[in-house]
Motif scaffolding. Structure first.
Motif, PDB file in Angstrom:
ATOM      1  N   ALA A   9       0.859  -1.189   0.000  1.00  0.00           N
ATOM      2  CA  ALA A   9       0.000   0.000   0.000  1.00  0.00           C
ATOM      3  C   ALA A   9       0.886   1.226   0.000  1.00  0.00           C
ATOM      4  O   ALA A   9       1.996   1.201   0.507  1.00  0.00           O
ATOM      5  CB  ALA A   9      -0.903  -0.007   1.251  1.00  0.00           C
ATOM      6  N   PRO A  10       0.420   2.320  -0.574  1.00  0.00           N
ATOM      7  CA  PRO A  10       1.235   3.529  -0.544  1.00  0.00           C
ATOM      8  C   PRO A  10       1.407   4.032   0.876  1.00  0.00           C
ATOM      9  O   PRO A  10       0.548   3.830   1.718  1.00  0.00           O
ATOM     10  CB  PRO A  10       0.422   4.527  -1.388  1.00  0.00           C
ATOM     11  CG  PRO A  10      -0.973   4.015  -1.331  1.00  0.00           C
ATOM     12  CD  PRO A  10      -0.886   2.532  -1.246  1.00  0.00           C
ATOM     13  N   PRO A  11       2.528   4.674   1.164  1.00  0.00           N
ATOM     14  CA  PRO A  11       2.745   5.208   2.505  1.00  0.00           C
ATOM     15  C   PRO A  11       1.643   6.180   2.891  1.00  0.00           C
ATOM     16  O   PRO A  11       1.064   6.858   2.055  1.00  0.00           O
ATOM     17  CB  PRO A  11       4.095   5.924   2.387  1.00  0.00           C
ATOM     18  CG  PRO A  11       4.771   5.290   1.208  1.00  0.00           C
ATOM     19  CD  PRO A  11       3.662   4.932   0.275  1.00  0.00           C
ATOM     20  N   ALA A  12       1.353   6.220   4.185  1.00  0.00           N
ATOM     21  CA  ALA A  12       0.329   7.131   4.678  1.00  0.00           C
ATOM     22  C   ALA A  12       0.683   8.566   4.327  1.00  0.00           C
ATOM     23  O   ALA A  12       1.839   8.971   4.336  1.00  0.00           O
ATOM     24  CB  ALA A  12       0.198   6.985   6.201  1.00  0.00           C
ATOM     25  N   GLN A  13      -0.337   9.352   4.031  1.00  0.00           N
ATOM     26  CA  GLN A  13      -0.122  10.727   3.575  1.00  0.00           C
ATOM     27  C   GLN A  13      -0.341  11.739   4.691  1.00  0.00           C
ATOM     28  O   GLN A  13      -0.746  12.858   4.449  1.00  0.00           O
ATOM     29  CB  GLN A  13      -1.090  11.009   2.406  1.00  0.00           C
ATOM     30  CG  GLN A  13      -0.854  10.134   1.195  1.00  0.00           C
ATOM     31  CD  GLN A  13       0.547  10.303   0.629  1.00  0.00           C
ATOM     32  OE1 GLN A  13       1.003  11.424   0.462  1.00  0.00           O
ATOM     33  NE2 GLN A  13       1.207   9.204   0.324  1.00  0.00           N
ATOM     34  N   GLY A  14      -0.089  11.317   5.954  1.00  0.00           N
ATOM     35  CA  GLY A  14      -0.258  12.228   7.080  1.00  0.00           C
ATOM     36  C   GLY A  14       0.737  13.363   7.022  1.00  0.00           C
ATOM     37  O   GLY A  14       1.692  13.360   6.259  1.00  0.00           O
ATOM     38  N   GLN A  18       3.763  15.741  11.759  1.00  0.00           N
ATOM     39  CA  GLN A  18       3.385  14.660  12.656  1.00  0.00           C
ATOM     40  C   GLN A  18       4.415  13.542  12.605  1.00  0.00           C
ATOM     41  O   GLN A  18       4.775  12.963  13.632  1.00  0.00           O
ATOM     42  CB  GLN A  18       2.004  14.121  12.276  1.00  0.00           C
ATOM     43  CG  GLN A  18       0.853  15.041  12.615  1.00  0.00           C
ATOM     44  CD  GLN A  18      -0.487  14.424  12.260  1.00  0.00           C
ATOM     45  OE1 GLN A  18      -0.565  13.467  11.500  1.00  0.00           O
ATOM     46  NE2 GLN A  18      -1.546  14.978  12.813  1.00  0.00           N
ATOM     47  N   ALA A  19       4.904  13.227  11.418  1.00  0.00           N
ATOM     48  CA  ALA A  19       5.916  12.179  11.271  1.00  0.00           C
ATOM     49  C   ALA A  19       7.173  12.538  12.051  1.00  0.00           C
ATOM     50  O   ALA A  19       7.782  11.679  12.706  1.00  0.00           O
ATOM     51  CB  ALA A  19       6.250  11.974   9.794  1.00  0.00           C
ATOM     52  N   ALA A  23       8.688  10.408  15.167  1.00  0.00           N
ATOM     53  CA  ALA A  23      10.067   9.933  15.155  1.00  0.00           C
ATOM     54  C   ALA A  23      10.840  10.456  16.365  1.00  0.00           C
ATOM     55  O   ALA A  23      11.618   9.731  16.986  1.00  0.00           O
ATOM     56  CB  ALA A  23      10.760  10.364  13.864  1.00  0.00           C
ATOM     57  N   LEU A  24      10.627  11.728  16.710  1.00  0.00           N
ATOM     58  CA  LEU A  24      11.300  12.317  17.864  1.00  0.00           C
ATOM     59  C   LEU A  24      10.947  11.551  19.141  1.00  0.00           C
ATOM     60  O   LEU A  24      11.830  11.229  19.950  1.00  0.00           O
ATOM     61  CB  LEU A  24      10.906  13.782  17.982  1.00  0.00           C
ATOM     62  CG  LEU A  24      11.617  14.616  19.052  1.00  0.00           C
ATOM     63  CD1 LEU A  24      11.748  16.056  18.577  1.00  0.00           C
ATOM     64  CD2 LEU A  24      10.858  14.588  20.380  1.00  0.00           C
ATOM     65  N   ALA A  25       9.658  11.242  19.323  1.00  0.00           N
ATOM     66  CA  ALA A  25       9.231  10.495  20.510  1.00  0.00           C
ATOM     67  C   ALA A  25       9.854   9.101  20.534  1.00  0.00           C
ATOM     68  O   ALA A  25      10.265   8.604  21.587  1.00  0.00           O
ATOM     69  CB  ALA A  25       7.704  10.392  20.536  1.00  0.00           C
ATOM     70  N   GLY A  26       9.946   8.474  19.363  1.00  0.00           N
ATOM     71  CA  GLY A  26      10.529   7.147  19.287  1.00  0.00           C
ATOM     72  C   GLY A  26      11.992   7.137  19.673  1.00  0.00           C
ATOM     73  O   GLY A  26      12.437   6.301  20.470  1.00  0.00           O
ATOM     74  N   GLN A 301       9.450  21.729   6.886  1.00  0.00           N
ATOM     75  CA  GLN A 301       8.243  20.959   6.613  1.00  0.00           C
ATOM     76  C   GLN A 301       6.986  21.824   6.693  1.00  0.00           C
ATOM     77  O   GLN A 301       5.923  21.428   6.239  1.00  0.00           O
ATOM     78  CB  GLN A 301       8.136  19.787   7.599  1.00  0.00           C
ATOM     79  CG  GLN A 301       9.304  18.822   7.521  1.00  0.00           C
ATOM     80  CD  GLN A 301       9.614  18.391   6.109  1.00  0.00           C
ATOM     81  OE1 GLN A 301       8.743  17.881   5.405  1.00  0.00           O
ATOM     82  NE2 GLN A 301      10.846  18.604   5.669  1.00  0.00           N
ATOM     83  N   ARG A 302       7.133  23.011   7.299  1.00  0.00           N
ATOM     84  CA  ARG A 302       5.996  23.940   7.351  1.00  0.00           C
ATOM     85  C   ARG A 302       5.975  24.860   6.147  1.00  0.00           C
ATOM     86  O   ARG A 302       4.923  25.251   5.682  1.00  0.00           O
ATOM     87  CB  ARG A 302       6.083  24.801   8.613  1.00  0.00           C
ATOM     88  CG  ARG A 302       5.981  24.036   9.914  1.00  0.00           C
ATOM     89  CD  ARG A 302       6.092  24.963  11.093  1.00  0.00           C
ATOM     90  NE  ARG A 302       5.075  26.000  11.046  1.00  0.00           N
ATOM     91  CZ  ARG A 302       5.072  27.078  11.810  1.00  0.00           C
ATOM     92  NH1 ARG A 302       6.038  27.283  12.672  1.00  0.00           N
ATOM     93  NH2 ARG A 302       4.114  27.979  11.710  1.00  0.00           N
TER      94      ARG A 302
END
Length: 311
Positions: A9-14, A18-19, A23-26, A301-302
C-alpha cells in the motif's frame, strides 16, 4: 494471492510534521532504554542483553498479535525483506549495546549519529527518494554538532568506537527496509516480524560469544534485577521502534532520520543524572547545533519555500 505477492500500500499521507514528532518520541524513548543497558555494564554482556530483550519483545508482541489479529497476523509477507529488517535491527542493537557498555552514553550516542547521513545516502541509492535540500542541510549541521561533542575522543576510545558505527549502519538499513516494507502488514504485525526475525540471530550471537570462552562475552546466570531491567529495555525498545516505523510510513526515510539527534540531548541528561557524567561547554555547544538542525528541519516541513516538500 499468496502473502509474497500482496502489493504494498502507498505510505500514509499524514502531515510530515506529525511524522517528525512521532520519530522524535521514538528516538527519545530509545535513549531511556539505553540508560538501562548501561546500568548493566560489567554485570551481563551486551550480547545476552540484546538476545533477552528481543525474546521478551517477540513474546509480548506475539501475544498481542494473537489477541488482536488472530492466526492471520502471523503471516510473513515478503519474507526476504522481513529477514533484512530483523538482521538490520539485530546489527544495530548489538553494536550499540556493546558500545554503550564500553564508553560514556553520550559518546556512544554521538558516534551512532552517523546513521542519518547513511540513511540519506542509502535512501537515494536504494529507494530513489529525493530528500529536500533542508534535510541534507539539517543533517550536515547536526553532524557538525556531533563532531564538536566528540572532539578527539574517538581516538581515545580506540576499537570500541567501531561498535556504535556498526549500530549506525544497522539503523540506517532498518530505516530503509521499514520504508520498503510499509503497507505489507499491520503496524503491530510489522513490529512482531522484525522482533521474531532478530531474536534467533541475537540468540545465536550470544551463544557463540559464550562458547568462545572470551570473558567479555561470558553469560552468567542473571539475577532478578537483570531480568527486570532487560524487560524494561524490551518495552522501551518495542515502543520506540513502533513509533519510528510509523514515522517512516508518513514521510521519507531521509526526512525522518535526523530526528535521531534528540538522542544526544537525552543521553547527556541521562549521563548527568544517572551516571554523574558532567558535560563541558564544548559538548553543550555541539548539542545546541543539533537542536538548531532539528528546528531547521521542522520549519522546512511547514514552509515549502524553505526547501521542504509540500504536505
Amino acid at each position: 494471492m499468496t502473502a509474497d505477492t500482496i502489493p504494498l500500500a502507498p505510505p500514509a499521507q499524514g502531515s510530515k510534521q506529525q511524522a517528525l514528532l512521532i520519530a522524535l518520541a521514538g528516538f527519545a524513548c530509545l535513549s531511556m532504554g539505553d540508560g538501562v543497558v548501561k546500568s548493566m555494564a560489567g554485570q551481563w554482556p551486551g550480547t545476552a542483553i540484546s538476545a533477552l530483550r528481543y525474546v521478551y519483545g517477540t513474546l509480548g508482541l506475539g501475544t498481542a498479535i494473537l489477541l488482536i489479529e488472530g492466526r492471520r497476523g502471523f503471516r510473513v509477507p515478503r519474507p526476504a525483506l522481513q529477514f533484512g529488517r530483523g538482521a538490520a535491527v539485530a546489527l544495530a542493537t548489538l553494536g550499540f549495546f556493546l558500545g554503550v557498555q564500553r564508553m560514556p552514553l553520550a559518546d556512544a550516542t554521538s558516534i551512532q549519529f552517523t546513521s542519518p547521513i547513511l540513511t540519506a545516502i542509502l535512501s537515494a541509492l536504494l529507494l530513489r527518494e529525493r530528500a529536500p535540500a533542508a534535510a541534507w542541510g539539517a543533517t550536515a549541521l547536526a553532524f557538525a554538532g556531533v563532531l564538536i561533542v566528540l572532539r578527539p575522543n574517538v581516538l581515545a576510545l580506540g576499537p570500541a568506537a567501531m561498535f556504535p558505527l556498526v549500530a549506525a549502519f544497522g539503523m540506517a538499513l532498518l530505516m530503509i527496509f521499514n520504508r520498503m516494507a510499509a503497507g505489507s502488514a499491520s503496524i503491530l504485525a510489522m513490529q512482531f516480524l522484525v522482533a521474531a526475525m532478530a531474536t534467533p540471530i541475537l540468540i545465536a550471537v550470544a551463544a557463540i560469544g559464550h562458547l568462545s570462552g572470551a570473558p567479555a562475552f561470558h553469560v552468567p546466570v542473571p539475577d532478578w534485577t537483570i531480568l527486570l531491567r532487560c524487560a524494561v529495555v524490551a518495552v522501551t525498545g518495542t515502543v520506540s521502534h513502533l513509533l519510528i516505523f510509523v514515522a517512516t510510513t508518513r514521510a521519507s526515510a531521509a526526512v525522518t532520520a535526523p530526528m535521531v539527534y534528540v538522542q544526544l540531548l537525552m543521553a547527556l541528561a541521562i549521563g548527568f543524572l544517572w551516571f554523574g557524567d558532567s558535560p563541558d561547554w564544548t559538548t553543550l555547544a555541539g548539542g545546541a547545533l543539533t537542536i538548531a538542525a532539528g528546528l531547521w528541519l521542522w520549519r522546512s516541513q511547514r514552509d515549502p519555500v524553505a526547501g521542504g516538500v509540500p504536505d
